[in-house]
Design a protein around this motif. Structure first.
Motif, mmCIF file in Angstrom:
data_model
loop_
_atom_site.group_PDB
_atom_site.id
_atom_site.type_symbol
_atom_site.label_atom_id
_atom_site.label_comp_id
_atom_site.label_asym_id
_atom_site.label_seq_id
_atom_site.Cartn_x
_atom_site.Cartn_y
_atom_site.Cartn_z
ATOM 1 N N GLY A 125 0.802 -1.213 0.000
ATOM 2 C CA GLY A 125 0.000 0.000 0.000
ATOM 3 C C GLY A 125 0.839 1.269 0.000
ATOM 4 O O GLY A 125 0.674 2.130 -0.886
ATOM 5 N N PRO A 126 1.759 1.429 0.954
ATOM 6 C CA PRO A 126 2.592 2.640 0.947
ATOM 7 C C PRO A 126 3.436 2.792 -0.321
ATOM 8 O O PRO A 126 3.631 3.906 -0.813
ATOM 9 N N VAL A 127 3.950 1.666 -0.863
ATOM 10 C CA VAL A 127 4.755 1.757 -2.079
ATOM 11 C C VAL A 127 3.922 2.298 -3.235
ATOM 12 O O VAL A 127 4.357 3.181 -3.996
ATOM 13 N N VAL A 128 2.706 1.804 -3.380
ATOM 14 C CA VAL A 128 1.832 2.269 -4.457
ATOM 15 C C VAL A 128 1.494 3.747 -4.264
ATOM 16 O O VAL A 128 1.535 4.534 -5.223
ATOM 17 N N LEU A 129 1.168 4.145 -3.023
ATOM 18 C CA LEU A 129 0.825 5.538 -2.769
ATOM 19 C C LEU A 129 1.997 6.468 -3.056
ATOM 20 O O LEU A 129 1.824 7.532 -3.662
ATOM 21 N N VAL A 130 3.194 6.087 -2.618
ATOM 22 C CA VAL A 130 4.370 6.923 -2.869
ATOM 23 C C VAL A 130 4.642 7.034 -4.367
ATOM 24 O O VAL A 130 4.982 8.112 -4.885
ATOM 25 N N ALA A 131 4.465 5.939 -5.094
ATOM 26 C CA ALA A 131 4.689 5.973 -6.539
ATOM 27 C C ALA A 131 3.676 6.892 -7.226
ATOM 28 O O ALA A 131 4.032 7.696 -8.102
ATOM 29 N N VAL A 132 2.419 6.814 -6.829
ATOM 30 C CA VAL A 132 1.384 7.663 -7.425
ATOM 31 C C VAL A 132 1.667 9.136 -7.130
ATOM 32 O O VAL A 132 1.573 10.000 -8.011
ATOM 33 N N LEU A 133 2.018 9.437 -5.857
ATOM 34 C CA LEU A 133 2.308 10.826 -5.490
ATOM 35 C C LEU A 133 3.548 11.344 -6.211
ATOM 36 O O LEU A 133 3.596 12.514 -6.610
ATOM 37 N N ALA A 134 4.557 10.479 -6.382
ATOM 38 C CA ALA A 134 5.777 10.903 -7.066
ATOM 39 C C ALA A 134 5.497 11.247 -8.521
ATOM 40 O O ALA A 134 5.976 12.264 -9.050
ATOM 41 N N VAL A 135 4.702 10.426 -9.199
ATOM 42 C CA VAL A 135 4.369 10.688 -10.601
ATOM 43 C C VAL A 135 3.556 11.980 -10.720
ATOM 44 O O VAL A 135 3.816 12.814 -11.597
ATOM 45 N N ALA A 136 2.571 12.141 -9.823
ATOM 46 C CA ALA A 136 1.755 13.359 -9.869
ATOM 47 C C ALA A 136 2.602 14.603 -9.602
ATOM 48 O O ALA A 136 2.439 15.636 -10.263
ATOM 49 N N LEU A 137 3.514 14.511 -8.621
ATOM 50 C CA LEU A 137 4.375 15.643 -8.312
ATOM 51 C C LEU A 137 5.282 15.990 -9.479
ATOM 52 O O LEU A 137 5.446 17.175 -9.831
ATOM 53 N N TRP A 138 5.856 14.980 -10.107
ATOM 54 C CA TRP A 138 6.757 15.237 -11.222
ATOM 55 C C TRP A 138 6.013 15.870 -12.399
ATOM 56 O O TRP A 138 6.470 16.869 -12.971
ATOM 57 N N ARG A 139 4.855 15.345 -12.740
ATOM 58 C CA ARG A 139 4.107 15.866 -13.882
ATOM 59 C C ARG A 139 3.661 17.301 -13.626
ATOM 60 O O ARG A 139 3.741 18.158 -14.516
ATOM 61 N N ASN A 140 3.182 17.594 -12.418
ATOM 62 C CA ASN A 140 2.713 18.949 -12.134
ATOM 63 C C ASN A 140 3.868 19.929 -11.991
ATOM 64 O O ASN A 140 3.714 21.107 -12.299
ATOM 65 N N THR A 141 5.017 19.440 -11.521
ATOM 66 C CA THR A 141 6.180 20.317 -11.429
ATOM 67 C C THR A 141 6.635 20.759 -12.812
ATOM 68 O O THR A 141 6.962 21.937 -13.040
ATOM 69 N N ILE A 142 6.638 19.843 -13.761
ATOM 70 C CA ILE A 142 7.015 20.183 -15.127
ATOM 71 C C ILE A 142 5.967 21.088 -15.770
ATOM 72 O O ILE A 142 6.286 22.081 -16.438
#
Length: 382
Positions: A125-142
């Motif tokens: 569960g935490p691994v999936v959540l961290v991966a989802v948040l990381a992708v969202a953060l990267w896309r919105n940062t760009i």
């Protein structure tokens, strides 16, 4: 009946009422405390309601531009993901306490030591959540990179006129405790008055003539730091005409709370009128007037000093007289836009307009000139 017989001694009527009075007093104090808390809660909700109804847009939760709208969407997505963690905790905690309580009906397994299902839930569960948040953060940062111009699809510059309506350049200098906005392509400047046409995005180039500062227009999105000797960049746009409150989000001394300004998105016609009115201001931006603006103090104090300067003929724009500079230094607000809320005054109402600006003035400020105070960090935080 013997007087020493304890059963013959009647109960003292005053002992019980005293205890009862104490209990009633305790209940009274609790009720008053609860009432005060309820009133405080109602007052807090009222303050939030009033702030939400203000005619100046002040929060990214009420987005007035494409950047703030994307930030609110990103914020909502993060909250939804976090609820996937918080809600199960608050639901399962009382259920587990009830099921595995003493004398409960749960199976007793003293030799239990491993479960693949539990391992998957605890780690997966935490691994999936961290991966989802990381992708969202990267896309919105760009997507929200402040150095990059906004895509035409996100602004009103889409279509055939997009190429002609290039981002409007505005150079920003953070001072104690005011903001200087220079329009290099228009040859004008203002203090605490950022105006731009609603059909164009603005490209801000920012620096600080004092300590570290941070320019923030919440309803338009993205706060970016301004540092002495360096240039930061920020691209913003408005979705509709209106007035938005801007501020300094970085503490920089005792006048920090007054360092706010108005950002106004206007129709193209209203903006042209505003530019012409600014060009008729009796004071030009040069080393002498900049030295006054750069002094530590509010924009209203600087406006008073500039009025005195214009009255004696100093820093006057070429070919202009200055019989009474007060109306031009603090001009009336732009004409009201039909269907748009009227702006409320900001914390410091001082607004200054400069009719002309020398070429390369911003670059000179970045390099440490013209002659103006530039206190150290320690002095700036006094």
């Amino acid at each position: 009946m013997s007087v020493t017989d304890p059963e013959a001694i009647p109960a003292t009527p005053s002992r019980r009422p005293i205890a009862e009075r104490g209990r009633h007093a305790g209940r009274g104090r609790e009720s008053r405390t609860g009432l005060r808390r309820a009133l405080a809660l109602v007052a807090a909700v009222g303050v939030l309601a009033v702030s939400g109804c203000t005619q100046d847009h002040i929060t990214f939760l009420d987005p007035q531009g494409p950047v703030a709208a994307q930030q609110r969407a990103h914020f909502g997505f993060i909250l939804a993901v976090m609820l996937l963690v918080i809600v199960p905790i608050f639901v399962l905690t009382p259920l587990i306490l009830w099921r595995y309580r003493y004398r409960g009906r749960a199976a007793y397994r003293p030799k239990w030591d491993f479960s693949w299902l539990m391992e998957f839930l605890v780690w997966g569960g935490p691994v999936v959540l961290v991966a989802v948040l990381a992708v969202a953060l990267w896309r919105n940062t760009i997507a929200l990179d402040p150095w990059r111009p906004l895509p035409a699809a996100a602004t009103q510059t889409s279509g055939a006129g997009a190429a002609a309506l290039a981002p409007m350049r505005v150079q920003v200098v953070g001072l104690d405790w005011k903001w200087l906005f220079i329009y290099p392509d228009l040859g004008i400047a203002t203090v605490n008055d950022l105006a731009f046409p609603v059909d164009r995005q603005i490209a801000l180039e920012m620096t600080s003539a004092t300590v570290l500062q941070s320019l923030f227009i919440p309803s338009l999105g993205s706060q970016v730091y301004a540092m002495g000797g360096m240039v930061s960049r920020l691209h913003l746009a408005a979705s509709a005409p209106g007035r938005f409150r801007g501020m300094n989000a970085q503490y920089n001394g005792k006048g920090f709370h007054k360092q706010s300004f108005s950002a106004t998105a206007m129709t193209p016609e209203a903006f042209r009128t505003w530019v012409e009115a600014t060009r008729n201001a009796p004071v030009a931006l040069d080393a002498q007037s900049y030295a006054i603006v750069a002094q530590r103090g509010s924009a209203g104090e600087a406006a008073t000093l500039l009025e005195e300067l214009a009255a004696v003929g100093g820093a006057a724009a070429p070919g202009q007289a200055s019989p009474d500079p007060a109306p031009a230094l603090t001009p009336d607000a732009p004409a009201p836009i039909p269907g748009q809320p009227q702006p409320q005054p900001v914390a410091d109402p001082g607004i200054i307009h400069f009719s002309t600006v020398p070429d390369g003035f911003f670059a000179t400020v970045v390099k440490g000139g013209p002659e103006a105070p530039n206190p150290s960090a320690a002095e700036g935080l006094e």
